[in-house]
Design a protein around this motif. Structure first.
Motif, short mmCIF file in Angstrom:
data_model
loop_
_atom_site.label_atom_id
_atom_site.label_comp_id
_atom_site.label_asym_id
_atom_site.label_seq_id
_atom_site.Cartn_x
_atom_site.Cartn_y
_atom_site.Cartn_z
N PHE A 129 0.89 -1.05 0.10
CA PHE A 129 -0.21 -0.13 -0.04
C PHE A 129 0.74 1.23 -0.03
O PHE A 129 0.51 2.12 -0.77
CB PHE A 129 -0.97 0.05 1.21
CG PHE A 129 -2.05 -0.87 1.14
CD1 PHE A 129 -3.14 -0.46 0.53
CD2 PHE A 129 -2.06 -2.09 1.97
CE1 PHE A 129 -4.27 -1.49 0.23
CE2 PHE A 129 -3.21 -2.99 1.44
CZ PHE A 129 -4.30 -2.54 1.05
N GLU A 130 1.78 1.30 0.94
CA GLU A 130 2.77 2.35 1.06
C GLU A 130 3.50 2.66 -0.39
O GLU A 130 3.49 3.76 -0.97
CB GLU A 130 3.81 2.26 2.14
CG GLU A 130 3.16 2.24 3.35
CD GLU A 130 3.95 1.87 4.55
OE1 GLU A 130 5.17 1.06 4.35
OE2 GLU A 130 3.44 2.07 5.86
N LYS A 131 4.19 1.40 -1.07
CA LYS A 131 4.77 1.72 -2.37
C LYS A 131 3.83 2.31 -3.43
O LYS A 131 4.27 2.96 -4.27
CB LYS A 131 5.50 0.30 -2.60
CG LYS A 131 6.55 0.18 -1.64
CD LYS A 131 7.60 -1.13 -2.40
CE LYS A 131 6.89 -2.28 -2.26
NZ LYS A 131 8.05 -3.50 -2.53
N GLY A 132 2.70 1.51 -3.43
CA GLY A 132 1.66 2.18 -4.36
C GLY A 132 1.26 3.53 -4.24
O GLY A 132 1.29 4.35 -5.21
N SER A 133 1.18 4.02 -3.05
CA SER A 133 0.86 5.38 -2.76
C SER A 133 1.91 6.16 -3.29
O SER A 133 1.62 7.37 -3.78
CB SER A 133 0.34 5.69 -1.26
OG SER A 133 -0.65 4.87 -0.79
N GLU A 134 3.17 5.96 -2.81
CA GLU A 134 4.28 6.79 -3.26
C GLU A 134 4.47 6.76 -4.70
O GLU A 134 4.64 7.98 -5.24
CB GLU A 134 5.65 6.04 -2.74
CG GLU A 134 6.73 7.00 -2.39
CD GLU A 134 7.58 6.43 -1.46
OE1 GLU A 134 8.68 6.25 -2.08
OE2 GLU A 134 7.70 6.10 -0.49
N SER A 135 4.23 5.62 -5.37
CA SER A 135 4.38 5.66 -6.83
C SER A 135 3.24 6.52 -7.65
O SER A 135 3.32 7.05 -8.81
CB SER A 135 4.08 4.28 -7.41
OG SER A 135 5.30 3.10 -6.96
N LEU A 136 2.19 6.60 -6.98
CA LEU A 136 0.70 7.39 -7.69
C LEU A 136 0.52 8.66 -7.28
O LEU A 136 0.03 9.41 -7.79
CB LEU A 136 -0.44 6.38 -7.48
CG LEU A 136 -0.20 5.15 -8.17
CD1 LEU A 136 -1.64 4.43 -7.94
CD2 LEU A 136 0.01 5.02 -9.73
N GLY A 137 1.15 8.95 -5.88
CA GLY A 137 0.78 10.35 -5.51
C GLY A 137 -0.55 10.40 -4.78
O GLY A 137 -1.25 11.22 -4.66
N ILE A 138 -1.10 9.19 -4.50
CA ILE A 138 -2.50 9.03 -3.86
C ILE A 138 -2.56 8.00 -2.93
O ILE A 138 -1.61 7.10 -2.47
CB ILE A 138 -3.68 8.81 -4.93
CG1 ILE A 138 -3.35 6.98 -5.37
CG2 ILE A 138 -3.77 9.59 -6.01
CD1 ILE A 138 -4.34 6.80 -6.12
N ASP A 139 -3.35 8.40 -1.99
CA ASP A 139 -3.53 7.43 -0.48
C ASP A 139 -4.28 6.33 -0.80
O ASP A 139 -5.45 6.45 -0.73
CB ASP A 139 -3.98 8.37 0.68
CG ASP A 139 -3.84 7.60 1.70
OD1 ASP A 139 -3.71 6.41 1.79
OD2 ASP A 139 -3.85 8.31 2.86
#
Length: 313
Positions: free
Chosen positions: A33-43
């Motif tokens: 979840f954290e890596k995905g949020s960082e990659s996309l710029g969304i929570d």
């Protein structure tokens, strides 16, 4: 010899609250979840757990959100040391399968999936396209119906999900005409689906071209375990085949019934669906009642699946 296949769901499986206990209780899952949020710029965690529904169901959001939950479930499974032999995914789920197989880095895959969702959403003006589920007709009859309805516009077979369960997609008028024709031919049900675009048909051509350009810049490795693709229901074993297959997938039918039959033929006796919902589990039970099909959408269902896997292998 028994073999285990991991399968990953596609769009439509999303629901508010999905993946919450993986995030809360499995640190390795939370990292996705954290890596995905960082990659996309969304929570992503907030999107998955709180929605709102109209935001979560947007194609560009639903696709990366489902992928994050699928990979969180995969991380939780890996923590238990369960070995698997094959992977496959339904539409969007094919990207999750490629991450599980070591072919795509998660950060790259989730960025591609977000773009893919945007491209598919933008390929057709809202309202101009539609999809419908045709239940209780064999696939040959559905192909015939699409051929007859084509005088009203583009309408094509989009998903071959299982015996008597076919999805069609195309221009709205043509899809509505095909629904009427299917009913006349004896379909048990023929209903419009609540989707925002007509996926897996030729109207997605512009999305496929844009996706091809994005994939050219993405590192793809040979899969570490064999993957059966949607487009041909064949094994993809090399990086060269994968990018082309993913581009063709956008405009081609998802041959899910053939994918499952191929894996059963290869000796798969246990299918485990990782991610929100249990749509694929239900389809697999209809396609191949002789095998075991389980799902893991939270920690309790994952534990049930792990116990069965250990008993079988």
């Amino acid at each position: 010899m028994n073999a285990l296949a991991l399968v990953f769901p596609g769009q439509g499986s999303q629901r508010i609250g999905m993946g919450r206990d993986f995030w809360a209780q499995v640190p390795e899952a939370r990292r996705f979840f954290e890596k995905g949020s960082e990659s996309l710029g969304i929570d992503l965690a907030r999107l998955c757990f709180e929605g709102p529904d109209e935001l979560l169901t947007l194609t560009a959001n639903a696709q990366p959100a489902i992928m994050a939950v699928s990979m969180a479930a995969f991380a939780a499974l890996q923590c238990e040391g369960v070995k698997f032999d094959y992977v496959a995914g339904h539409s969007l789920g094919e990207y999750s399968a490629l991450v599980a197989a070591g072919s795509l880095a998660f950060e790259d895959a989730i960025r591609v999936v977000r773009k893919r969702g945007e491209f598919m959403q933008e390929a057709v003006v809202p309202g101009a396209g539609a999809m419908a589920a045709i239940l209780g007709l064999d696939k040959e009859s559905v192909y015939t119906v699409c051929g007859e309805a084509a005088s009203h516009g583009v309408v094509e077979v989009a998903n071959l999900n299982g015996p008597g369960q076919v999805v069609i997609a195309g221009e709205t008028k043509a899809v509505e005409h095909a629904i009427e024709l299917a009913k006349q031919r004896g379909a048990k049900r023929a209903v419009r689906l609540q989707v925002s675009a007509p996926f897996h048909c030729s109207l997605m051509g512009p999305a496929g071209k844009r996706l091809a350009a994005v994939l050219q810049a993405v590192p793809i490795a040979d899969p570490l375990v064999p993957l059966v693709n949607n487009v041909d229901a064949e094994f993809l074993m090399s990086r060269e085949e994968i990018a082309g297959s993913l581009v063709r997938q956008v405009t081609s039918p998802v041959r899910w019934e053939d994918v499952v039959r191929k894996l059963v033929k290869e000796g798969v006796t246990l299918f485990l669906e990782l991610g929100p919902g249990k749509v694929l589990t239900g389809l697999i039970k209809r396609i191949a009642p002789e095998v075991t099909a389980l799902y893991a959408e939270d920690l309790s269902s994952l534990q049930v699946a792990i116990n069965q896997a250990k008993a079988l292998f």
